[in-house]
Design a protein around this motif. Structure first.
Motif, mmCIF file in Angstrom:
data_model
loop_
_atom_site.group_PDB
_atom_site.id
_atom_site.type_symbol
_atom_site.label_atom_id
_atom_site.label_comp_id
_atom_site.label_asym_id
_atom_site.label_seq_id
_atom_site.Cartn_x
_atom_site.Cartn_y
_atom_site.Cartn_z
ATOM 1 N N ALA A 122 0.835 -1.195 0.000
ATOM 2 C CA ALA A 122 0.000 0.000 0.000
ATOM 3 C C ALA A 122 0.872 1.247 0.000
ATOM 4 O O ALA A 122 0.619 2.216 -0.722
ATOM 5 N N ILE A 123 1.924 1.221 0.807
ATOM 6 C CA ILE A 123 2.826 2.371 0.864
ATOM 7 C C ILE A 123 3.452 2.601 -0.501
ATOM 8 O O ILE A 123 3.438 3.706 -1.053
ATOM 9 N N PHE A 124 3.969 1.537 -1.071
ATOM 10 C CA PHE A 124 4.690 1.639 -2.329
ATOM 11 C C PHE A 124 3.793 2.153 -3.453
ATOM 12 O O PHE A 124 4.135 3.102 -4.161
ATOM 13 N N PHE A 125 2.619 1.537 -3.602
ATOM 14 C CA PHE A 125 1.747 1.919 -4.704
ATOM 15 C C PHE A 125 1.163 3.310 -4.513
ATOM 16 O O PHE A 125 1.085 4.101 -5.448
ATOM 17 N N GLN A 126 0.727 3.598 -3.284
ATOM 18 C CA GLN A 126 0.004 4.839 -3.086
ATOM 19 C C GLN A 126 0.929 6.047 -3.057
ATOM 20 O O GLN A 126 0.538 7.138 -3.449
ATOM 21 N N LEU A 127 2.179 5.834 -2.631
ATOM 22 C CA LEU A 127 3.108 6.953 -2.658
ATOM 23 C C LEU A 127 3.459 7.316 -4.098
ATOM 24 O O LEU A 127 3.766 8.471 -4.406
ATOM 25 N N GLY A 128 3.374 6.307 -4.971
ATOM 26 C CA GLY A 128 3.737 6.537 -6.365
ATOM 27 C C GLY A 128 2.674 7.261 -7.168
ATOM 28 O O GLY A 128 2.916 7.626 -8.306
#
Lengths: 285, 253, 297
Positions: free
Chosen positions: A238-244
């Motif tokens: 979630a962190i990886f995708f949403q930060l992107g």
């Protein structure tokens, strides 16, 4: 002349080292502060109690419940699997093979090497396994990859605490007519229980924080996990995708996830550390 | 079971890797007596004790030749169930090592392994064996607390009770008082004195005075060889070998 | 009853043995699985020419790994350059100079740093390091960069590897016997001389192992790097250029790999390369360690 040079050298390196320590601590503080400053405003009850809303993957409202539950299910499942597979190995290494056994030493080396393999490789391997088994990216696939990733950590950790069990305790049990199996499962496990538990917690923390191994294998979804064969979201993903994403509202969810994940892992490792300390006190009688 | 001797060792040789630690030991241990194995440290006393109940083979790199008999039974015969052999010989180690469980479970551990499940029978066994070691009155109201909470002297008596609960014929004691204070040591010695009617006791000790106080029969080991063995009186007062005389008089140690 | 216990022992033993064997075979299975998946590509193209080729055009079936290998080396090398001195100085201070209380206070903090997941390091990197490099560091050198570059990736990676190296080094140094230090000090050596001539020498093999461990961690790290390295498949020319390390390549392209022929084989080959380098390194370091330790005793 010589004397003063020694003194200068001493002072110089001492200052250098102190500066290094201070720098390391400042960096730690910096990281925690960054996560806190961004995460605290984003983290509220709505964030942890709702799934993302308002559009496919890029919805601008809702929370991260999908990732929280996904992380919990996936990590607990993987930890359980790794524990069930790892405990027998750890017991075998010490209880059935002597301390100077070459076979045991070899197996330990292999496990140490496995420990050092990057998690992205576990992810790729998990993906290969998934295809062989006819699975698609799913909770089960993610569990498989994470279980493989934490298996060496689990085994070596438990192995180290089991090796601390004094030789004489085995003798006591053998002298009462216990077989090796009985000694291993009724005496050794109990003696090492706190250490084993803290190892399990360490492995749990490692599994929960890892993203690279579940990238191919768990998939990602806005929905709550409903079945072993459905894709699942996890906090690191979630962190990886949403930060992107370019949307600040979605990035908010990444900050909240980062804070939550950090807190969870720090709590887990804190408990593990506390258990180890207690355990150390118990062993030195 | 009858017979004057309980354990027979014949031509017993033990090697740790290249190291020859026991050399041609042939000896018989008398029944219902306290036998003390004495000798300077590193002479193979503990090794001899451990070769009786086959604990040696749990270590790496140990090779053993020769035979040991317990009564009529060949301890090292192929196909023998080693757990049954060990059950017949209780072990008391240098330091007490209570199992990581409650006092009650410590004593009940052995009987449970060997198939006693009946709660009442277990209760009886626990009480009887704690009585035998004089521990019952001290712990009767905290049977279910962890055994590690006992004092070290109590722990050692608990270990003795735990060993007695599987009804052994022999008690093997490896310097059982070396970690204890004088008071606790005395209680262990008292236990031994009134247990020797029912059990044969073999103890390793490096304390000559303890051997004098307790032992009926003495084995003197030196550098892995059995120098001399005989009734305690003879060994202390009229040893046949010069080496024995020097050792019991404290010239060498 | 008796029979049952003997059977239980025998079956249990074999069961345990079997599970252990399975876990050891896992290592082999991993290599085998990745090799099988990348086999089609290896049959079509020469491995060596792929390793040195700079052209990465999956749609045309051109798989040149050189930019990714170069990116990995730049990023990892930079990280080690930053992390190793800092980690060794910190470990030395905590082990040799700090009081017991300071040491017991700092050790859990170091471990805490080690426990933070790599994505969180990535978030930190994106939020702080990237703007810092873009707005402060690069202009200082008169260069322009988006901030997503080798320097940022190296900085984040260095911070990630710090706790690993510090933790192991500290353990190694604390294992040096007290008597050695005391004998040096009683010969009139200063504290630093004792550290330099006795403690560090004695601990050298262990310190080497600590750094190898840190290197392996940095080399295979995916998430933190992918978030800050820029991910442009070109051979980098300076630390302000973006890089595309091998792990990031695998992680970034899994989505489309099934739609382009041989793409999946190429990514699995990348994973195999990563695995091979890490395996090679840990075997090599073990051999070196053994030799060192033998000579030291």
């Amino acid at each position: 002349m010589r004397w003063s040079w020694r003194k200068v050298e001493e002072t110089f390196f001492r200052c250098l080292m102190m500066a290094a320590v201070v720098l390391v601590m400042l960096i730690l503080l910096w990281i925690l502060l960054t996560i806190l400053v961004r995460g605290v405003p984003a983290l509220d009850w709505e964030m942890v109690s709702r799934t993302p809303r308002g559009g496919f993957y890029l919805g601008k409202s809702g929370g991260i419940l999908n990732a929280i539950l996904g992380s919990l299910f996936l990590t607990l499942g993987a930890t359980l699997a790794a524990f069930v597979a790892g405990l027998p190995v750890a017991l075998y290494l010490t209880c059935f093979r002597g301390d100077s056994s070459r076979t045991a030493a070899f197996i330990r080396t292999v496990l140490d090497v496995l420990w050092g393999i990057p998690s992205i490789v576990y992810g790729a391997f998990g993906f290969v396994l998934m295809i062989w088994l006819g699975l698609r990216a799913s909770l089960l696939g993610g569990m498989l990859a994470v279980a493989l990733l934490i298996l060496p950590i689990m085994i070596r950790g438990m192995d180290e605490v089991i090796r601390l069990v004094p030789r004489e305790l085995y003798d006591s049990a053998y002298a009462l007519g216990a077989t090796k199996m009985e000694t291993a499962f009724r005496v050794v496990i109990r003696q090492a229980a706190p250490g084993i538990l803290s190892t399990v917690l360490i492995a749990l923390g490692r599994g929960m924080g890892d993203a690279a191994s579940v990238l191919f294998t768990a998939g990602y979804t806005d929905a709550l996990p409903s079945s072993l064969l459905e894709p699942v979201a996890t906090l690191p993903l979630a962190i990886f995708f949403q930060l992107g994403t370019p949307f600040p509202e979605v990035q908010e969810r990444a900050y909240a996830s980062a804070l939550l994940l950090t807190i969870l892992i720090l709590v887990i490792s804190g408990v593990a550390r506390w258990l180890i300390r207690r355990y150390a006190r118990q062993v030195v009688r | 079971m009858t017979g004057e001797h309980v354990i027979h060792a014949r031509d017993l040789n033990v090697y740790y890797g290249q190291l020859h630690v026991l050399k041609d030991i042939t000896v018989a241990i008398p029944r219902s007596k306290i036998t003390a194995i004495i000798g300077p440290s590193g002479c193979g006393k503990s090794t001899l004790l451990r070769s009786f109940n086959r604990l040696l083979e749990t270590m790496d790199n140990v090779r053993l030749a020769g035979s040991v008999r317990l009564g009529p039974q060949d301890v090292y015969a192929p196909g023998v169930d080693v757990t049954l052999i060990r059950k017949k010989m209780g072990l008391l180690a240098q330091r007490p090592f209570p199992l990581p469980m409650s006092i009650y479970e410590n004593v009940a551990f052995g009987p449970r392994l060997h198939g006693i499940r009946n709660r009442r029978a277990l209760d009886r066994l626990v009480e009887d064996n704690l009585q035998l070691t004089g521990l019952w009155s001290e712990v009767r109201d905290r049977l279910h607390t962890p055994a590690v909470e006992l004092s070290i002297g109590q722990q050692q008596r608990l270990c003795l009770a735990r060993g007695l609960a599987v009804e052994p014929e022999v008690i093997l004691a490896d310097e059982p008082t070396s970690a204890l204070d004088p008071q606790s040591s005395r209680r262990i010695e008292e236990c031994f004195r009134h247990l020797k009617d029912r059990y044969s006791i073999v103890m390793v000790t490096h304390i000559l005075r303890q051997a004098r106080r307790l032992a009926d029969y003495i084995l003197f080991l030196y550098m892995g060889e059995l120098v001399e063995h005989g009734p305690a009186e003879q060994m202390f007062n009229a040893p046949r070998r010069e080496l024995t005389r020097e050792y019991v008089q404290g010239v060498i140690s | 009853m008796l029979r049952w216990r003997q059977w239980q022992e025998r079956i249990g033993r074999h069961l345990l043995q079997g599970i252990t064997l399975g876990c050891v075979l896992l290592a082999g299975l991993m290599i085998l699985g990745l090799l099988l998946k990348s086999w089609p590509l290896l049959q079509e193209q020469n491995l060596w020419s792929m390793l040195v080729s700079r052209d990465w055009r999956p749609h045309r079936g051109e798989f040149g790994y050189f930019p990714f290998l170069a990116g990995t080396l730049w990023v990892t090398g930079g990280a080690m350059l930053l992390a190793v001195p800092l980690a060794l100085l910190t470990a030395t201070y905590l082990s040799e100079y700090a009081s017991h209380r300071v040491c017991t206070l700092f050790k859990p903090l170091i471990d805490l740093l080690a426990g933070i997941p790599s994505v969180v390091y990535g978030v930190w990197g994106v939020l702080t390091i990237v703007p810092l490099v873009k707005n402060e560091v690069a202009p200082w050198f008169g260069r322009f960069t988006s901030g997503y570059c080798i320097l940022s990736a190296s900085l984040v990676l260095a911070v990630m590897t710090l706790p690993v190296i510090i933790h192991v080094s500290l353990e190694v140094m604390q294992a040096v016997p007290r008597e050695l230090r005391e004998s040096a000090l009683s010969l009139g050596a200063t504290r630093w001389q004792t550290v330099k001539k006795v403690v560090l020498r004695k601990a050298l093999p262990g310190l080497l192992a600590a750094n190898v461990l840190g290197f392996a961690r940095a080399f295979g790290e995916t998430m933190a790097v992918i978030m800050v390295a820029g991910n442009v498949a070109r051979v980098p020319g300076s630390i302000f250029d973006p890089a595309y390390p091998l792990p990031a390549l695998i992680a970034n392209n899994y989505g489309e790999m099934m739609s382009v022929p041989r793409y999946d084989a190429a990514l699995m080959l990348a994973a195999l390369l990563l695995l091979g380098v890490v395996l090679g390194f840990s075997v090599l370091s073990r051999l070196v360690l053994q030799r060192l330790q033998r000579r030291w005793r």
